[in-house]
Design a protein around this motif. Sequence first.
Motif, PDB file in Angstrom:
ATOM      1  N   LEU A  95       0.844  -1.184   0.000  1.00 27.07           N
ATOM      2  CA  LEU A  95       0.000   0.000   0.000  1.00 27.07           C
ATOM      3  C   LEU A  95       0.887   1.244   0.000  1.00 27.07           C
ATOM      4  CD1 LEU A  95      -2.661  -1.017   2.677  1.00 27.07           C
ATOM      5  CD2 LEU A  95      -2.812  -1.263   0.206  1.00 27.07           C
ATOM      6  N   ASP A  96       0.356   2.319  -0.556  1.00 28.82           N
ATOM      7  CA  ASP A  96       1.132   3.551  -0.588  1.00 28.82           C
ATOM      8  C   ASP A  96       0.200   4.742  -0.532  1.00 28.82           C
ATOM      9  OD1 ASP A  96       3.434   5.017  -0.556  1.00 28.82           O
ATOM     10  OD2 ASP A  96       4.054   4.560  -2.603  1.00 28.82           O
ATOM     11  N   LEU A  97       0.764   5.897  -0.183  1.00 29.44           N
ATOM     12  CA  LEU A  97       0.040   7.156  -0.159  1.00 29.44           C
ATOM     13  C   LEU A  97       0.422   7.956  -1.400  1.00 29.44           C
ATOM     14  CD1 LEU A  97       0.672   8.103   3.585  1.00 29.44           C
ATOM     15  CD2 LEU A  97      -1.413   7.101   2.627  1.00 29.44           C
ATOM     16  N   GLY A  98      -0.573   8.467  -2.099  1.00 35.07           N
ATOM     17  CA  GLY A  98      -0.314   9.267  -3.290  1.00 35.07           C
ATOM     18  C   GLY A  98      -1.227  10.479  -3.329  1.00 35.07           C
ATOM     19  N   GLN A  99      -0.982  11.359  -4.293  1.00 40.48           N
ATOM     20  CA  GLN A  99      -1.791  12.554  -4.469  1.00 40.48           C
ATOM     21  C   GLN A  99      -2.290  12.642  -5.903  1.00 40.48           C
ATOM     22  OE1 GLN A  99      -0.412  16.187  -2.291  1.00 40.48           O
ATOM     23  NE2 GLN A  99       1.551  15.125  -2.195  1.00 40.48           N
ATOM     24  N   GLU A 104      -3.129   3.867  -2.664  1.00 46.85           N
ATOM     25  CA  GLU A 104      -2.702   3.068  -3.802  1.00 46.85           C
ATOM     26  C   GLU A 104      -2.416   1.642  -3.357  1.00 46.85           C
ATOM     27  OE1 GLU A 104      -0.516   6.850  -6.029  1.00 46.85           O
ATOM     28  OE2 GLU A 104       0.695   5.229  -5.153  1.00 46.85           O
ATOM     29  N   MET A 105      -2.760   0.672  -4.206  1.00 49.56           N
ATOM     30  CA  MET A 105      -2.612  -0.752  -3.889  1.00 49.56           C
ATOM     31  C   MET A 105      -1.851  -1.470  -4.992  1.00 49.56           C
ATOM     32  SD  MET A 105      -6.622  -1.083  -2.991  1.00 49.56           S
ATOM     33  CE  MET A 105      -6.989   0.386  -3.933  1.00 49.56           C
ATOM     34  N   TYR A 120       6.728  13.294  -1.399  1.00 53.10           N
ATOM     35  CA  TYR A 120       5.597  14.046  -1.930  1.00 53.10           C
ATOM     36  C   TYR A 120       4.774  13.242  -2.936  1.00 53.10           C
ATOM     37  CZ  TYR A 120       7.438  18.296   0.234  1.00 53.10           C
ATOM     38  OH  TYR A 120       7.878  19.248   1.141  1.00 53.10           O
ATOM     39  N   GLY A 121       4.981  11.955  -2.999  1.00 54.57           N
ATOM     40  CA  GLY A 121       4.226  11.126  -3.925  1.00 54.57           C
ATOM     41  C   GLY A 121       4.877  11.042  -5.285  1.00 54.57           C
ATOM     42  N   TYR A 122       5.072  12.167  -5.926  1.00 51.43           N
ATOM     43  CA  TYR A 122       5.707  12.206  -7.244  1.00 51.43           C
ATOM     44  C   TYR A 122       7.223  12.338  -7.143  1.00 51.43           C
ATOM     45  CZ  TYR A 122       1.034  12.806  -9.144  1.00 51.43           C
ATOM     46  OH  TYR A 122      -0.275  12.607  -9.489  1.00 51.43           O
ATOM     47  N   PHE A 123       7.700  12.756  -6.000  1.00 55.51           N
ATOM     48  CA  PHE A 123       9.136  12.937  -5.795  1.00 55.51           C
ATOM     49  C   PHE A 123       9.424  13.002  -4.295  1.00 55.51           C
ATOM     50  CE2 PHE A 123       7.100  17.058  -6.431  1.00 55.51           C
ATOM     51  CZ  PHE A 123       7.483  17.757  -5.287  1.00 55.51           C
ATOM     52  N   SER A 124      10.708  12.817  -3.961  1.00 57.82           N
ATOM     53  CA  SER A 124      11.184  13.006  -2.589  1.00 57.82           C
ATOM     54  C   SER A 124      12.230  14.107  -2.592  1.00 57.82           C
ATOM     55  CB  SER A 124      11.787  11.716  -2.035  1.00 57.82           C
ATOM     56  OG  SER A 124      10.798  10.724  -1.868  1.00 57.82           O
ATOM     57  N   HIS A 170       5.269   3.818   1.867  1.00 58.03           N
ATOM     58  CA  HIS A 170       5.500   5.082   2.575  1.00 58.03           C
ATOM     59  C   HIS A 170       4.344   5.274   3.551  1.00 58.03           C
ATOM     60  CE1 HIS A 170       7.560   5.705  -1.335  1.00 58.03           C
ATOM     61  NE2 HIS A 170       8.468   6.316  -0.613  1.00 58.03           N
ATOM     62  N   THR A 171       4.639   5.726   4.746  1.00 55.85           N
ATOM     63  CA  THR A 171       3.589   5.996   5.728  1.00 55.85           C
ATOM     64  C   THR A 171       3.435   7.494   5.988  1.00 55.85           C
ATOM     65  OG1 THR A 171       5.195   5.669   7.515  1.00 55.85           O
ATOM     66  CG2 THR A 171       3.827   3.772   6.888  1.00 55.85           C
ATOM     67  N   GLU A 172       4.273   8.323   5.375  1.00 59.14           N
ATOM     68  CA  GLU A 172       4.141   9.772   5.477  1.00 59.14           C
ATOM     69  C   GLU A 172       4.194  10.379   4.085  1.00 59.14           C
ATOM     70  OE1 GLU A 172       6.773  11.738   8.144  1.00 59.14           O
ATOM     71  OE2 GLU A 172       6.349  10.407   9.833  1.00 59.14           O
TER      72      GLU A 172
END
Length: 268
Positions: A41-45, A58-59, A201-205, A154-156
Amino acid sequence: MYRNHCAVFVFLSLALTFSGCKLENLNDPIIVPLVDKEFSLDLGQVLGVTTLSNLELEMYTIEEEDCLNTKILSNYNRTGRNISLTLYDILDPEVCDPGPAPATGSQLVTDASPDVYTLTIELQDVVSNAGTLTVTEDMYKVVMEEENGISWLHTELRKIPEDVLWGYLVYNNTEEENQISTLVSEINDLGSEPNLTNGYYGYFSVINSGDITELKDAPITNNLMTILVKYTGETTEIDQKISEFLATPGNEAIELVLLDSEGNEWRN
């Protein structure tokens, strides 16, 4: 068409239990010694969303499927400050795009204002993982009490501020590298330093308040140059810069991907 993945959707507590999965014979029990990590699982925007939040859950299956377009059937529900995400099944595409890739899925969380929410991640109606989702003005954060069958990439996730422009260009030789350097400098001169907080930031770090360390979907190569800038001007000015660059003889082989926080996208 639905396809049953019994190894994915069965549960066992620390002691061995019997668990049923949809089989040809529904009376056949399955004994499983543990719950393997089957999903990431992931966090996205989602860019350009104007609702309370643009968070996307996201899965991905950890195991690759045989089609590039295999999907995960899921459901998102929110009642008050209680959020639940249920993963039901793996969907075989009607027309397979051949190739190895994880099955994917996503759920948009549009109604999460700053607050602390209970978060439940379920696999069918068998495995249940409890946690919390904290939403602030500038970030999303997940804390799980259990992770049976799942793992988080990612959890943040930090929210992308307004007026941020980012992307990458891939070159093949020194001449193309020089052309790219000129374009990047011109775009940077149109804006200013973004001064972003370090994080994902989802698209980049970002590290060092503006250096990109991770870029989503970018190819793995040393011949890559990134862009990250705060830009408050008109998109037409970027349109012109990109059009002139791509129209220059010799630049047609350069891969270019550029996005902004409003959801605008430039690519060749």
